[in-house]
Write an enzyme that holds these catalytic residues in place. Structure first.
Site, PDB file in Angstrom:
ATOM      1  N   GLY A 224      14.370  34.217  22.836  1.00  0.00           N
ATOM      2  CA  GLY A 224      13.137  34.680  24.490  1.00  0.00           C
ATOM      3  C   GLY A 224      12.204  33.396  23.681  1.00  0.00           C
ATOM      4  O   GLY A 224      11.275  32.955  24.491  1.00  0.00           O
TER       5      GLY A 224
ATOM      6  N   ASN B  81      20.528  31.001  36.007  1.00  0.00           N
ATOM      7  CA  ASN B  81      20.622  31.194  34.164  1.00  0.00           C
ATOM      8  C   ASN B  81      20.789  29.690  33.742  1.00  0.00           C
ATOM      9  O   ASN B  81      20.637  28.522  34.397  1.00  0.00           O
ATOM     10  CB  ASN B  81      22.458  31.902  34.217  1.00  0.00           C
ATOM     11  CG  ASN B  81      22.593  31.753  33.297  1.00  0.00           C
ATOM     12  OD1 ASN B  81      21.564  32.675  32.382  1.00  0.00           O
ATOM     13  ND2 ASN B  81      23.755  31.433  32.594  1.00  0.00           N
TER      14      ASN B  81
ATOM     15  N   HIS C 283      22.510  27.440  31.315  1.00  0.00           N
ATOM     16  CA  HIS C 283      23.716  27.924  30.259  1.00  0.00           C
ATOM     17  C   HIS C 283      23.304  26.810  29.003  1.00  0.00           C
ATOM     18  O   HIS C 283      23.436  25.096  29.756  1.00  0.00           O
ATOM     19  CB  HIS C 283      24.582  28.324  30.803  1.00  0.00           C
ATOM     20  CG  HIS C 283      26.089  28.196  30.465  1.00  0.00           C
ATOM     21  ND1 HIS C 283      26.612  29.099  29.620  1.00  0.00           N
ATOM     22  CD2 HIS C 283      27.440  27.171  29.764  1.00  0.00           C
ATOM     23  CE1 HIS C 283      27.409  29.770  28.302  1.00  0.00           C
ATOM     24  NE2 HIS C 283      28.318  28.928  28.946  1.00  0.00           N
TER      25      HIS C 283
ATOM     26  N   LYS D 184      22.156  50.146  30.303  1.00  0.00           N
ATOM     27  CA  LYS D 184      23.789  49.915  31.159  1.00  0.00           C
ATOM     28  C   LYS D 184      23.223  51.137  32.342  1.00  0.00           C
ATOM     29  O   LYS D 184      23.461  49.864  33.189  1.00  0.00           O
ATOM     30  CB  LYS D 184      24.365  50.111  30.415  1.00  0.00           C
ATOM     31  CG  LYS D 184      25.556  48.558  30.838  1.00  0.00           C
ATOM     32  CD  LYS D 184      26.860  48.838  29.607  1.00  0.00           C
ATOM     33  CE  LYS D 184      26.523  47.157  29.634  1.00  0.00           C
ATOM     34  NZ  LYS D 184      27.093  46.570  28.392  1.00  0.00           N
TER      35      LYS D 184
END
Ligand code: GAR
Length: 191
Positions: A12, A102, A104, A58
């Site tokens: 994080g 996102n 990456h 999940k």
């Protein structure tokens, strides 16, 4: 006030950097951090930074009525994946079009896709003797690492760099750029 939800799976450091960046500004705030890992270090960071956080499993993620209804209720301006390792289910991509981004740790389309995360990426970059790598910030669609690219920044890879050295260079790029790119998406006048 624009509102962000961050998804993170591990340490994080990006989540913390985004939170502290916007804690010093009035126009954007991180309202919640969500994680798939109840032991993730990001939860300790949130406690220290006084940011609400919760973990989910999940089943809750896949079943529309749980995570989906929470996100719909909060209705964030942006959902930020910062080191989040699960694939985003299609129902969420459809529910938040162009509102999920996102980061990456490579120059997509290189070194993307399932299994390409964290040190795996840097080890592959090293093994292929790349002379440069970088970060990509992109919109999230139904496929891993394939949504429209918003921003990229590069760094050199030296012959003597280990995967750990590359990780450090990437970390610096992420710390420098990710909050600013989020700000420019939410407040376009900052571009
Ligand atoms: C970051 O380097 C991020 O780019 C990467 O995981 C790290 C998370 O670090 N994400 C991926 O590899 C996604 N495929 P952090 O938890 O300290 O922010």
């Amino acid at each position: 006030m624009k509102r962000i939800i961050i998804f993170a799976s591990g340490s994080g450091s990006n989540a913390e950097n985004i939170i502290t960046y916007f804690q010093q500004r009035e126009s954007v705030s991180v309202v919640l951090v969500m994680t798939n890992n109840p032991h993730a270090k990001v939860l300790e960071r949130c406690k220290r930074l006084k940011i609400s956080a919760l973990s989910f499993n999940k089943t809750a993620f896949r079943k529309q009525e749980i995570v989906h209804s929470l996100l719909k209720e909060i209705n964030p301006d942006l959902i930020v994946l910062a080191g989040f390792l699960w694939k985003i289910p299609e129902y969420l991509v459809k529910a938040f079009p162009n509102k999920i981004i996102n980061i990456h740790p490579a120059l997509l389309p290189k070194y993307g896709g399932k299994g390409m995360y964290g040190m795996h990426v840097h080890e592959a970059v090293r093994a292929n003797n790349e002379t440069e790598t970088g970060i990509t910030i992109h919109y999230v669609n139904e496929h891993y690492d394939e949504g429209g690219i918003i921003f990229q920044a590069k760094c050199d890879v030296d012959k003597s760099d280990s995967a750990e050295d590359i990780a450090e260079k990437i970390h610096e790029l992420e710390m420098e750029h990710f909050p600013k790119v989020i700000e420019s998406i939410l407040l376009p006048k900052h571009v």
